[in-house]
Design an enzyme around this catalytic site. Sequence first.
Site, PDB file in Angstrom:
ATOM      1  N   GLN A  46       0.827  -1.208   0.000  1.00 44.43           N
ATOM      2  CA  GLN A  46       0.000   0.000   0.000  1.00 44.43           C
ATOM      3  C   GLN A  46       0.863   1.261   0.000  1.00 44.43           C
ATOM      4  O   GLN A  46       2.020   1.235   0.414  1.00 44.43           O
ATOM      5  CB  GLN A  46      -0.923   0.039   1.228  1.00 44.43           C
ATOM      6  CG  GLN A  46      -2.246  -0.693   1.064  1.00 44.43           C
ATOM      7  CD  GLN A  46      -2.193  -2.092   1.634  1.00 44.43           C
ATOM      8  OE1 GLN A  46      -1.423  -2.362   2.547  1.00 44.43           O
ATOM      9  NE2 GLN A  46      -2.996  -2.996   1.095  1.00 44.43           N
ATOM     10  N   ASN A  66      -3.983   0.981  -2.658  1.00 38.54           N
ATOM     11  CA  ASN A  66      -3.365  -0.302  -2.956  1.00 38.54           C
ATOM     12  C   ASN A  66      -2.281  -0.119  -4.006  1.00 38.54           C
ATOM     13  O   ASN A  66      -2.505   0.521  -5.043  1.00 38.54           O
ATOM     14  CB  ASN A  66      -4.405  -1.293  -3.468  1.00 38.54           C
ATOM     15  CG  ASN A  66      -5.158  -1.968  -2.348  1.00 38.54           C
ATOM     16  OD1 ASN A  66      -4.651  -2.092  -1.230  1.00 38.54           O
ATOM     17  ND2 ASN A  66      -6.367  -2.420  -2.618  1.00 38.54           N
ATOM     18  N   CYS A  76      -6.044   0.352   7.099  1.00 38.89           N
ATOM     19  CA  CYS A  76      -4.873  -0.529   7.061  1.00 38.89           C
ATOM     20  C   CYS A  76      -4.194  -0.467   8.418  1.00 38.89           C
ATOM     21  O   CYS A  76      -3.588   0.552   8.769  1.00 38.89           O
ATOM     22  CB  CYS A  76      -3.907  -0.103   5.955  1.00 38.89           C
ATOM     23  SG  CYS A  76      -2.414  -1.117   5.908  1.00 38.89           S
ATOM     24  N   GLY A  77      -4.310  -1.546   9.195  1.00 36.37           N
ATOM     25  CA  GLY A  77      -3.775  -1.536  10.549  1.00 36.37           C
ATOM     26  C   GLY A  77      -2.267  -1.449  10.610  1.00 36.37           C
ATOM     27  O   GLY A  77      -1.703  -0.646  11.381  1.00 36.37           O
ATOM     28  N   ASN A  78      -1.576  -2.244   9.807  1.00 39.39           N
ATOM     29  CA  ASN A  78      -0.121  -2.177   9.803  1.00 39.39           C
ATOM     30  C   ASN A  78       0.365  -0.822   9.287  1.00 39.39           C
ATOM     31  O   ASN A  78       1.367  -0.284   9.750  1.00 39.39           O
ATOM     32  CB  ASN A  78       0.458  -3.296   8.939  1.00 39.39           C
ATOM     33  CG  ASN A  78       0.282  -4.664   9.574  1.00 39.39           C
ATOM     34  OD1 ASN A  78       0.410  -4.816  10.783  1.00 39.39           O
ATOM     35  ND2 ASN A  78      -0.013  -5.664   8.764  1.00 39.39           N
ATOM     36  N   ASN A 165     -12.979  -2.007   7.222  1.00 37.45           N
ATOM     37  CA  ASN A 165     -12.996  -2.657   5.918  1.00 37.45           C
ATOM     38  C   ASN A 165     -13.512  -4.085   6.123  1.00 37.45           C
ATOM     39  O   ASN A 165     -13.441  -4.635   7.215  1.00 37.45           O
ATOM     40  CB  ASN A 165     -11.615  -2.635   5.250  1.00 37.45           C
ATOM     41  CG  ASN A 165     -10.528  -3.236   6.123  1.00 37.45           C
ATOM     42  OD1 ASN A 165     -10.757  -3.660   7.247  1.00 37.45           O
ATOM     43  ND2 ASN A 165      -9.317  -3.265   5.603  1.00 37.45           N
ATOM     44  N   HIS A 167     -14.144  -8.146   6.204  1.00 35.87           N
ATOM     45  CA  HIS A 167     -13.345  -9.362   6.345  1.00 35.87           C
ATOM     46  C   HIS A 167     -14.251 -10.582   6.435  1.00 35.87           C
ATOM     47  O   HIS A 167     -15.291 -10.554   7.105  1.00 35.87           O
ATOM     48  CB  HIS A 167     -12.474  -9.304   7.607  1.00 35.87           C
ATOM     49  CG  HIS A 167     -11.369  -8.304   7.516  1.00 35.87           C
ATOM     50  ND1 HIS A 167     -10.108  -8.628   7.054  1.00 35.87           N
ATOM     51  CD2 HIS A 167     -11.340  -6.976   7.793  1.00 35.87           C
ATOM     52  CE1 HIS A 167      -9.353  -7.548   7.071  1.00 35.87           C
ATOM     53  NE2 HIS A 167     -10.073  -6.532   7.514  1.00 35.87           N
ATOM     54  N   GLU A 216      -5.658 -10.176   0.723  1.00 33.23           N
ATOM     55  CA  GLU A 216      -6.240  -8.847   0.863  1.00 33.23           C
ATOM     56  C   GLU A 216      -6.933  -8.385  -0.415  1.00 33.23           C
ATOM     57  O   GLU A 216      -6.457  -8.625  -1.529  1.00 33.23           O
ATOM     58  CB  GLU A 216      -5.164  -7.826   1.241  1.00 33.23           C
ATOM     59  CG  GLU A 216      -4.602  -8.016   2.647  1.00 33.23           C
ATOM     60  CD  GLU A 216      -3.856  -6.796   3.136  1.00 33.23           C
ATOM     61  OE1 GLU A 216      -4.380  -5.671   2.947  1.00 33.23           O
ATOM     62  OE2 GLU A 216      -2.765  -6.951   3.686  1.00 33.23           O
ATOM     63  N   ARG A 217      -8.036  -7.713  -0.212  1.00 36.42           N
ATOM     64  CA  ARG A 217      -8.813  -7.145  -1.306  1.00 36.42           C
ATOM     65  C   ARG A 217      -7.958  -6.169  -2.111  1.00 36.42           C
ATOM     66  O   ARG A 217      -7.438  -5.195  -1.585  1.00 36.42           O
ATOM     67  CB  ARG A 217     -10.028  -6.426  -0.701  1.00 36.42           C
ATOM     68  CG  ARG A 217     -10.954  -5.745  -1.676  1.00 36.42           C
ATOM     69  CD  ARG A 217     -12.062  -5.002  -0.954  1.00 36.42           C
ATOM     70  NE  ARG A 217     -11.537  -4.033   0.005  1.00 36.42           N
ATOM     71  CZ  ARG A 217     -12.280  -3.111   0.604  1.00 36.42           C
ATOM     72  NH1 ARG A 217     -13.579  -3.061   0.382  1.00 36.42           N
ATOM     73  NH2 ARG A 217     -11.740  -2.255   1.451  1.00 36.42           N
ATOM     74  N   CYS A 225      -1.486  -8.586   7.815  1.00 35.24           N
ATOM     75  CA  CYS A 225      -2.619  -7.685   7.604  1.00 35.24           C
ATOM     76  C   CYS A 225      -3.149  -7.311   8.979  1.00 35.24           C
ATOM     77  O   CYS A 225      -3.676  -8.167   9.700  1.00 35.24           O
ATOM     78  CB  CYS A 225      -3.703  -8.355   6.770  1.00 35.24           C
ATOM     79  SG  CYS A 225      -5.203  -7.359   6.579  1.00 35.24           S
ATOM     80  N   GLY A 226      -2.997  -6.033   9.354  1.00 39.41           N
ATOM     81  CA  GLY A 226      -3.391  -5.607  10.690  1.00 39.41           C
ATOM     82  C   GLY A 226      -4.882  -5.700  10.938  1.00 39.41           C
ATOM     83  O   GLY A 226      -5.331  -6.257  11.943  1.00 39.41           O
ATOM     84  N   THR A 227      -5.695  -5.155  10.017  1.00 39.07           N
ATOM     85  CA  THR A 227      -7.139  -5.262  10.198  1.00 39.07           C
ATOM     86  C   THR A 227      -7.578  -6.719  10.112  1.00 39.07           C
ATOM     87  O   THR A 227      -8.525  -7.126  10.798  1.00 39.07           O
ATOM     88  CB  THR A 227      -7.900  -4.422   9.159  1.00 39.07           C
ATOM     89  OG1 THR A 227      -7.530  -4.835   7.841  1.00 39.07           O
ATOM     90  CG2 THR A 227      -7.616  -2.941   9.351  1.00 39.07           C
ATOM     91  N   GLY A 228      -6.886  -7.511   9.278  1.00 43.17           N
ATOM     92  CA  GLY A 228      -7.210  -8.931   9.192  1.00 43.17           C
ATOM     93  C   GLY A 228      -6.936  -9.665  10.490  1.00 43.17           C
ATOM     94  O   GLY A 228      -7.704 -10.546  10.906  1.00 43.17           O
TER      95      GLY A 228
END
Length: 286
Positions: A46, A66, A76-78, A165, A167, A216-217, A225-228
């Site tokens: 990203q 992206n 995006c968590g990370n 986002n 998941h 990831e989308r 993936c932080g949010t993941g």
Amino acid sequence: MNLRFTKMHGAGNDFVVIDATRQPLTLTPEQMRRLGDRRFGVGCDQILVVEPGREPGDDFAYRIFNGASGEEVEHCGNGSRCFVRYAVDHGLTDKRSIRVRTVNALLELHLREDGRVTVDMGAPVFESERVPFDPRALTPRLENGFEQWPLVDLGIEVAVVSMGNPHAVQRVADVETAPVLEQGPRIENHPRFPRRVNAGFLQVLDRGHVKLRVFERGAGETLACGTGACAAVVAGIRAGWLDERVDVQARGGLLTIEWAGLSQGLQAPVLMTGPAVQVFEGEISL
């Protein structure tokens, strides 16, 4: 145009960070893709664009694109961890805790003494219409009272959560043998998810430790993936598989996720702690 950038990563999830605090920056999707290209550009999952705060009390804002597609995404968590590390290291702030606004959320970020960053990711979202997810004509199986939705055409069940986002999280016996690259694109583009979805593959080792892979989308499989990680742990806690604090082993590194949703209510915030590392700085001609 010549563009200054910083390359960073959070547990292997890598970013190109651009400072737009002094003057606005507008790049076309083609230019974003050029930056994200690992052969003809810098290469990243990203692109993070740092902007001034938009609302009173905000320290900064930032936008996320992206690298593979050039499209703007919500969260995006990370990347948020790399954001605060970037802001501090480049003298944009002398605070160690900052408030940052994304396209759909206000994040609180804290740079710890050990160099890791803790992010208040806000509360998870479970309502189907807000994810968004279309559950019509589906009958879920309940796991500890939490819906596991059948994607009949794929022969799998997924828990559906939004962390800003969307998941879809499925539990697997072994992430190393899970069909991430084959199944991930089919989940991402499944018609039940009108805005597409991130596909998580979760292996539970014990109540405080999991392994995770995420397709990831718009980006494909990433090293973390932080949010993941947040979505997977939240789903595992609600399903009764996990405790409130969980170490998540991604292929690129370790994240720690905390959520007290069962003891304090589903609106409790998700806290994510992990690394944020600067790799190099440079300039590219676009």
